[in-house]
Design a protein around this motif. Structure first.
Motif, mmCIF file in Angstrom:
data_model
loop_
_atom_site.group_PDB
_atom_site.id
_atom_site.type_symbol
_atom_site.label_atom_id
_atom_site.label_comp_id
_atom_site.label_asym_id
_atom_site.label_seq_id
_atom_site.Cartn_x
_atom_site.Cartn_y
_atom_site.Cartn_z
ATOM 1 N N LYS A 12 0.819 -1.218 0.000
ATOM 2 C CA LYS A 12 0.000 0.000 0.000
ATOM 3 C C LYS A 12 0.855 1.271 0.000
ATOM 4 O O LYS A 12 0.358 2.360 -0.250
ATOM 5 C CB LYS A 12 -1.004 0.005 1.163
ATOM 6 N N GLY B 250 -3.407 -4.258 -7.805
ATOM 7 C CA GLY B 250 -3.449 -2.838 -8.148
ATOM 8 C C GLY B 250 -4.204 -2.020 -7.113
ATOM 9 O O GLY B 250 -3.737 -0.976 -6.669
ATOM 10 N N ARG B 251 -5.361 -2.522 -6.718
ATOM 11 C CA ARG B 251 -6.186 -1.755 -5.775
ATOM 12 C C ARG B 251 -5.575 -1.705 -4.376
ATOM 13 O O ARG B 251 -5.844 -0.782 -3.619
ATOM 14 C CB ARG B 251 -7.604 -2.344 -5.714
ATOM 15 N N ALA B 252 -4.775 -2.710 -4.035
ATOM 16 C CA ALA B 252 -4.141 -2.720 -2.706
ATOM 17 C C ALA B 252 -2.895 -1.833 -2.653
ATOM 18 O O ALA B 252 -2.384 -1.539 -1.585
ATOM 19 C CB ALA B 252 -3.763 -4.147 -2.328
ATOM 20 N N SER B 253 -2.425 -1.417 -3.830
ATOM 21 C CA SER B 253 -1.210 -0.586 -3.902
ATOM 22 C C SER B 253 -1.584 0.893 -3.917
ATOM 23 O O SER B 253 -2.757 1.247 -3.831
ATOM 24 C CB SER B 253 -0.446 -0.928 -5.179
ATOM 25 N N LYS C 178 -8.065 -15.773 -4.748
ATOM 26 C CA LYS C 178 -9.221 -16.149 -5.568
ATOM 27 C C LYS C 178 -9.056 -17.512 -6.219
ATOM 28 O O LYS C 178 -9.933 -17.963 -6.914
ATOM 29 C CB LYS C 178 -9.402 -15.108 -6.679
ATOM 30 N N VAL D 22 -1.280 1.770 -10.077
ATOM 31 C CA VAL D 22 -0.640 0.926 -11.082
ATOM 32 C C VAL D 22 0.089 1.809 -12.091
ATOM 33 O O VAL D 22 -0.409 2.884 -12.461
ATOM 34 C CB VAL D 22 -1.696 0.061 -11.809
ATOM 35 N N GLY E 117 -9.643 -11.197 -12.329
ATOM 36 C CA GLY E 117 -9.167 -9.978 -11.690
ATOM 37 C C GLY E 117 -8.025 -10.073 -10.712
ATOM 38 O O GLY E 117 -7.879 -9.207 -9.854
ATOM 39 N N MET F 212 -3.241 -6.859 -16.920
ATOM 40 C CA MET F 212 -4.256 -5.874 -16.543
ATOM 41 C C MET F 212 -5.472 -5.958 -17.441
ATOM 42 O O MET F 212 -6.579 -5.590 -17.035
ATOM 43 C CB MET F 212 -3.678 -4.459 -16.628
ATOM 44 N N SER F 213 -5.281 -6.408 -18.682
ATOM 45 C CA SER F 213 -6.400 -6.431 -19.635
ATOM 46 C C SER F 213 -7.231 -7.702 -19.536
ATOM 47 O O SER F 213 -8.279 -7.812 -20.154
ATOM 48 C CB SER F 213 -5.867 -6.262 -21.063
ATOM 49 N N LYS F 214 -6.744 -8.682 -18.757
ATOM 50 C CA LYS F 214 -7.492 -9.937 -18.593
ATOM 51 C C LYS F 214 -8.789 -9.706 -17.837
ATOM 52 O O LYS F 214 -8.856 -8.861 -16.958
ATOM 53 C CB LYS F 214 -6.657 -10.929 -17.783
ATOM 54 N N GLU F 215 -9.788 -10.523 -18.116
ATOM 55 C CA GLU F 215 -11.047 -10.381 -17.399
ATOM 56 C C GLU F 215 -10.935 -10.841 -15.950
ATOM 57 O O GLU F 215 -11.480 -10.221 -15.046
ATOM 58 C CB GLU F 215 -12.187 -11.123 -18.107
ATOM 59 N N ARG G 110 -5.713 -7.065 -10.652
ATOM 60 C CA ARG G 110 -6.393 -5.848 -10.194
ATOM 61 C C ARG G 110 -6.540 -5.807 -8.679
ATOM 62 O O ARG G 110 -6.575 -4.734 -8.083
ATOM 63 C CB ARG G 110 -7.740 -5.695 -10.898
#
Lengths: 260, 260
Positions: free
Chosen positions: A152, A174-177, A259, A180, A168, A163-166, A171
């Motif tokens: 973080k 990314g959201r925990a950092s 996940k 990106v 997640g 990043m472009s993969k469906e 991501r």
């Protein structure tokens, strides 16, 4: 001074020569070919640079084996002895579309152990280098050991494909950092983690020449470089790759397994 | 020469002065504060630079209104008359974490119409500028009109927030392009679209100061700059933003509406 440090001046000269050749091509029409898909490209310049390296290695270090992105080197079933690993232009898409954010990478391994690594950010004129056990440098300046920041607290580079993969997984990271960033050159992204500007870098599938030099530099400043599941990098195949500070490395592996 | 071109030298001097102040802070400890969330940060330097601009504008152009990111300017219900729009440091996270890839942005609007725009990439020493109807420049070099390339022919910049979202609209765009790049400075990303290195840039929520200078520069080289639904930018509020070549702009709007 060991034999790999003795090679430094020569290798850096070759890299600067290659950079001149690459920059002289900016005014020319490139001959661009597709490799595995429409965004996996190679140009006549990538090929010319790799051939130039191979010629010089053969001349100065006859008998040493060479693994190169464009396939003009040797075939490998193992990493015995001294092995050169060359990426003539890392970030070929950037080279073609942007004329910046691409690198020349050279690494020398001995019996699978990285001994010397060089990442040259051509347009920024930044030569990142390291020798095993001797620390890492950006140009003449020694890179300090990285601060062991958590996810973080830092920016993380994530490859475009990931990043472009469906699905997640990336991501979540990314959201925990803090955010990106995406440069499009494994070499420059790894160098920026080593210089403390990024906290980590993850990519779905890096080839040996994307990894070889950066791994040596990264480890010299205290970063952890593994596959995305935490196991060791295998330089005989492609690797889902993760390089990060020790703390962020643990956090990212935990997130990537959330996940699964 | 119209009055806005006459201001160019003065504005550029102010920007170079601000850049010196910013770079002199690299050795100091920054005073960092959170704004809307943990990754929306402001430093004492952002504030000092904005105040410096406001002081100079008041001195040289008394009575003209100023909209600034850090809130030291005026309150706005309309864009009547001459309005300065200032972003003292665009890409504050990059400034803090990376010490590169941040910009100083200044724009002058008259009755809502962009007259002069400046984006200064501090660490690359690149001054992007434009005056309405007079073309755009990078330093002293005129930028040619952009080639009207399609999405699949170019790299696209997509904001971190947009790429990290679970819903996949931005990723449709990423996969249809040559690849995604993510710099983290709306100014630099827009400048790179204007200089032809990127095909387009999309961001979920840009403030007026993120947009104002870039929109003038972009339109001078033939780019289309709108909200993500294709409607006009409103400089009195935040906008989901899209700037791209005419062809890529159409394609991106189509993709963004595919799943809605």
């Amino acid at each position: 001074m060991n034999q790999f440090i003795e090679r430094t001046q020569l290798i850096q000269e070759w890299i600067y020569d290659a950079a001149k050749l690459i920059k002289s091509s900016f005014e020319e029409n490139l001959d661009i070919q597709q490799k595995s898909n429409r965004n996996d490209l190679v140009t006549n310049i990538d090929k010319a640079v790799e051939k130039q390296f191979i010629e010089k290695i053969h001349q100065f270090f006859p008998g040493e084996r060479i693994m190169g992105e464009e396939g003009f080197g040797d075939e490998f079933q193992n990493l015995d002895g001294i092995v050169w690993i060359i990426d003539p232009i890392d970030g070929t898409l950037n080279f073609i579309k942007q004329q910046y954010d691409f690198a020349i990478m050279v690494a020398v391994y001995e019996d699978g152990i990285g001994q010397a690594g060089f990442i040259y950010d051509v347009m920024q004129d930044k030569m990142y280098s390291a020798h095993k056990g001797k620390g890492a440098y950006c140009n003449k300046k020694k890179l300090p050991p990285v601060k062991d920041l958590s996810l973080k607290e830092g920016l993380v580079a994530i490859s475009s494909a990931l990043m472009s993969k469906e699905e997640g997984l990336a991501r979540l990271v990314g959201r925990a950092s803090s955010g990106v960033r995406l440069i499009g050159s494994a070499g420059i992204e790894t160098a920026h983690v080593a210089s403390g500007q990024l906290i980590g870098y993850i990519a779905a599938s890096l080839a040996p020449w994307d990894i070889a030099a950066g791994k040596i530099i990264a480890e010299e400043v205290g970063l952890i470089y593994t596959k995305m599941n935490g196991s060791s990098i295998d330089l005989l195949q492609k690797n889902p790759s993760l390089v990060a500070t020790p703390t962020a490395h643990k956090e990212i592996i935990m997130l990537l397994n959330t996940k699964k």
